[in-house]
Motif scaffolding. Structure first.
Motif, mmCIF file in Angstrom:
data_model
loop_
_atom_site.group_PDB
_atom_site.id
_atom_site.type_symbol
_atom_site.label_atom_id
_atom_site.label_comp_id
_atom_site.label_asym_id
_atom_site.label_seq_id
_atom_site.Cartn_x
_atom_site.Cartn_y
_atom_site.Cartn_z
ATOM 1 N N ARG A 152 0.849 -1.194 0.000
ATOM 2 C CA ARG A 152 0.000 0.000 0.000
ATOM 3 C C ARG A 152 0.882 1.240 0.000
ATOM 4 N NH1 ARG A 152 -5.329 1.314 1.497
ATOM 5 N NH2 ARG A 152 -5.728 -0.866 2.019
ATOM 6 N N THR A 153 0.543 2.193 -0.864
ATOM 7 C CA THR A 153 1.221 3.487 -0.864
ATOM 8 C C THR A 153 0.136 4.560 -0.781
ATOM 9 O OG1 THR A 153 1.124 3.823 -3.269
ATOM 10 C CG2 THR A 153 2.988 2.531 -2.426
ATOM 11 N N GLY A 154 0.551 5.817 -0.822
ATOM 12 C CA GLY A 154 -0.444 6.890 -0.817
ATOM 13 C C GLY A 154 -1.276 6.920 -2.074
ATOM 14 N N GLU A 155 -0.826 6.197 -3.106
ATOM 15 C CA GLU A 155 -1.515 6.245 -4.399
ATOM 16 C C GLU A 155 -2.315 4.996 -4.731
ATOM 17 O OE1 GLU A 155 1.967 9.010 -6.373
ATOM 18 O OE2 GLU A 155 2.276 6.931 -5.842
ATOM 19 N N VAL A 156 -1.957 3.852 -4.135
ATOM 20 C CA VAL A 156 -2.612 2.606 -4.555
ATOM 21 C C VAL A 156 -2.529 1.551 -3.454
ATOM 22 C CG1 VAL A 156 -0.481 1.747 -5.637
ATOM 23 C CG2 VAL A 156 -2.703 0.882 -6.415
ATOM 24 N N ALA A 157 -3.562 0.726 -3.405
ATOM 25 C CA ALA A 157 -3.573 -0.456 -2.543
ATOM 26 C C ALA A 157 -3.531 -1.686 -3.446
ATOM 27 C CB ALA A 157 -4.826 -0.477 -1.676
ATOM 28 N N VAL A 158 -2.564 -2.560 -3.203
ATOM 29 C CA VAL A 158 -2.376 -3.749 -4.035
ATOM 30 C C VAL A 158 -2.696 -4.991 -3.208
ATOM 31 C CG1 VAL A 158 -0.777 -5.047 -5.498
ATOM 32 C CG2 VAL A 158 -0.522 -2.554 -5.271
ATOM 33 N N SER A 159 -3.478 -5.890 -3.786
ATOM 34 C CA SER A 159 -3.788 -7.160 -3.138
ATOM 35 C C SER A 159 -3.670 -8.281 -4.167
ATOM 36 C CB SER A 159 -5.184 -7.122 -2.511
ATOM 37 O OG SER A 159 -6.157 -6.710 -3.451
ATOM 38 N N TRP A 160 -3.704 -9.512 -3.696
ATOM 39 C CA TRP A 160 -3.505 -10.648 -4.604
ATOM 40 C C TRP A 160 -4.334 -11.838 -4.149
ATOM 41 C CZ3 TRP A 160 -1.643 -15.423 -3.011
ATOM 42 C CH2 TRP A 160 -1.181 -15.468 -1.677
ATOM 43 N N ARG A 161 -4.495 -12.759 -5.063
ATOM 44 C CA ARG A 161 -5.020 -14.081 -4.733
ATOM 45 C C ARG A 161 -4.500 -15.052 -5.808
ATOM 46 N NH1 ARG A 161 -11.432 -13.040 -6.195
ATOM 47 N NH2 ARG A 161 -11.310 -13.486 -8.425
ATOM 48 N N PRO A 162 -4.536 -16.347 -5.535
ATOM 49 C CA PRO A 162 -4.047 -17.293 -6.534
ATOM 50 C C PRO A 162 -4.855 -17.183 -7.833
ATOM 51 C CG PRO A 162 -4.269 -18.369 -4.407
ATOM 52 C CD PRO A 162 -4.919 -17.023 -4.278
ATOM 53 N N SER A 163 -4.156 -17.249 -8.941
ATOM 54 C CA SER A 163 -4.816 -17.166 -10.242
ATOM 55 C C SER A 163 -5.513 -18.480 -10.581
ATOM 56 C CB SER A 163 -3.780 -16.851 -11.331
ATOM 57 O OG SER A 163 -4.347 -16.977 -12.617
ATOM 58 N N ALA A 164 -6.650 -18.362 -11.245
ATOM 59 C CA ALA A 164 -7.328 -19.546 -11.790
ATOM 60 C C ALA A 164 -6.846 -19.847 -13.202
ATOM 61 C CB ALA A 164 -8.846 -19.319 -11.788
ATOM 62 N N GLU A 165 -5.971 -18.987 -13.743
ATOM 63 C CA GLU A 165 -5.545 -19.093 -15.138
ATOM 64 C C GLU A 165 -4.193 -19.795 -15.296
ATOM 65 O OE1 GLU A 165 -7.420 -17.927 -17.617
ATOM 66 O OE2 GLU A 165 -8.931 -16.920 -16.393
ATOM 67 N N PHE A 166 -3.312 -19.619 -14.299
ATOM 68 C CA PHE A 166 -1.975 -20.202 -14.390
ATOM 69 C C PHE A 166 -1.414 -20.350 -12.983
ATOM 70 C CE2 PHE A 166 -0.870 -15.923 -13.604
ATOM 71 C CZ PHE A 166 0.503 -15.786 -13.408
ATOM 72 N N ALA A 167 -0.216 -20.931 -12.875
ATOM 73 C CA ALA A 167 0.346 -21.233 -11.552
ATOM 74 C C ALA A 167 1.049 -20.009 -10.962
ATOM 75 C CB ALA A 167 1.310 -22.394 -11.665
ATOM 76 N N GLY A 168 0.310 -18.923 -10.842
ATOM 77 C CA GLY A 168 0.834 -17.690 -10.268
ATOM 78 C C GLY A 168 -0.297 -16.942 -9.589
ATOM 79 N N ASN A 169 -0.128 -15.641 -9.427
ATOM 80 C CA ASN A 169 -1.123 -14.820 -8.738
ATOM 81 C C ASN A 169 -1.767 -13.826 -9.686
ATOM 82 O OD1 ASN A 169 -0.423 -16.033 -6.259
ATOM 83 N ND2 ASN A 169 1.222 -14.543 -5.936
ATOM 84 N N VAL A 170 -2.981 -13.431 -9.359
ATOM 85 C CA VAL A 170 -3.612 -12.277 -9.986
ATOM 86 C C VAL A 170 -3.575 -11.153 -8.951
ATOM 87 C CG1 VAL A 170 -5.916 -13.164 -9.362
ATOM 88 C CG2 VAL A 170 -5.706 -11.327 -11.046
ATOM 89 N N TYR A 171 -3.195 -9.961 -9.409
ATOM 90 C CA TYR A 171 -3.060 -8.805 -8.522
ATOM 91 C C TYR A 171 -4.140 -7.781 -8.837
ATOM 92 C CZ TYR A 171 1.467 -10.682 -7.221
ATOM 93 O OH TYR A 171 2.472 -11.490 -6.742
ATOM 94 N N ARG A 172 -4.685 -7.211 -7.777
ATOM 95 C CA ARG A 172 -5.710 -6.171 -7.886
ATOM 96 C C ARG A 172 -5.127 -4.879 -7.336
ATOM 97 N NH1 ARG A 172 -10.075 -3.755 -4.995
ATOM 98 N NH2 ARG A 172 -12.103 -3.925 -6.058
#
Length: 210
Positions: free
Chosen positions: A29-49
């Motif tokens: 988290r910064t003053g400009e954006v909050a970043v979160s993640w969860r496991p991707s359903a598409e590949f063996a990595g994460n999707v970030y919001r």
């Protein structure tokens, strides 16, 4: 390949991600954006919001991020070295190639990504850019780049009611950088590059509107 159909399906996934609040874990988290993640359903990595407010009108934010040939993105986004339209499928859909410079103290070598991209404006003024990886006969892998893959990803430029000079930018990033990078490197690099994206975008829109 049905590029238009794939682009539409990717846009639908962006709306599904936008409407689905479950399972996201905060990671930066910064003053400009909050970043979160969860496991991707598409590949063996994460999707970030990534959810942030940019101090500019939606049209100005869109001007900075829209994926078009000769656009502003290569001027302010330090991760994007070059962007080219390989094939124009329709007024709203194109196949594009993006190249990146080396990153993370040169641990990550230059990458190339080939995506089908959709751009759309909705009745409420929201603008969406959505993309996912494709193969294209005019884009064989190049020897000086590692081929990476974007899974369904995109950016929503959302007007804020009563605040015409601000824009909610809601983004989803889902990237497999390819090669043989340790998972720890990827999981550190992507959130850091997202916060850098928002920081540099904020500076770019200030320059554009100065």
């Amino acid at each position: 390949m049905d590029y238009a159909g794939l682009a539409e399906a990717t846009a639908e996934k962006m709306w599904l991600y936008r409407r689905d609040p479950d399972g996201w874990q905060s990671c930066r988290r910064t003053g400009e954006v909050a970043v979160s993640w969860r496991p991707s359903a598409e590949f063996a990595g994460n999707v970030y919001r990534a959810d942030g407010t940019v101090p500019a009108r939606p049209q100005h934010v869109w001007e900075c991020i829209k994926p078009v040939a000769g656009g502003l993105r290569t001027k302010w986004d330090q991760n994007v070295k070059d962007f080219e339209v390989v094939e124009t499928v329709s007024d709203t859909v194109s196949v594009c190639r993006t190249t990146t410079s080396s990153a993370f103290m040169k641990i990550i070598s230059p990458r190339e990504f080939v995506d089908v991209v959709l751009m759309r404006e909705y009745e409420d003024g929201t603008m969406l850019s959505a993309a996912t990886n494709v193969e294209h006969p005019l884009c064989p892998p190049q020897p000086n780049f590692v081929r990476g893959y974007n899974y369904p990803c995109g950016c929503f430029c959302i007007p804020l009611p009563g605040e015409p000079d601000k824009t909610q930018l809601l983004s989803f990033f889902q990237t497999d950088p390819g090669g043989y990078l340790p998972r720890t490197v990827v999981d550190s690099f992507i959130p850091a590059s997202i916060t850098e994206f928002y920081s540099n975008l904020t500076k770019a829109v200030k320059t554009l509107t100065a």
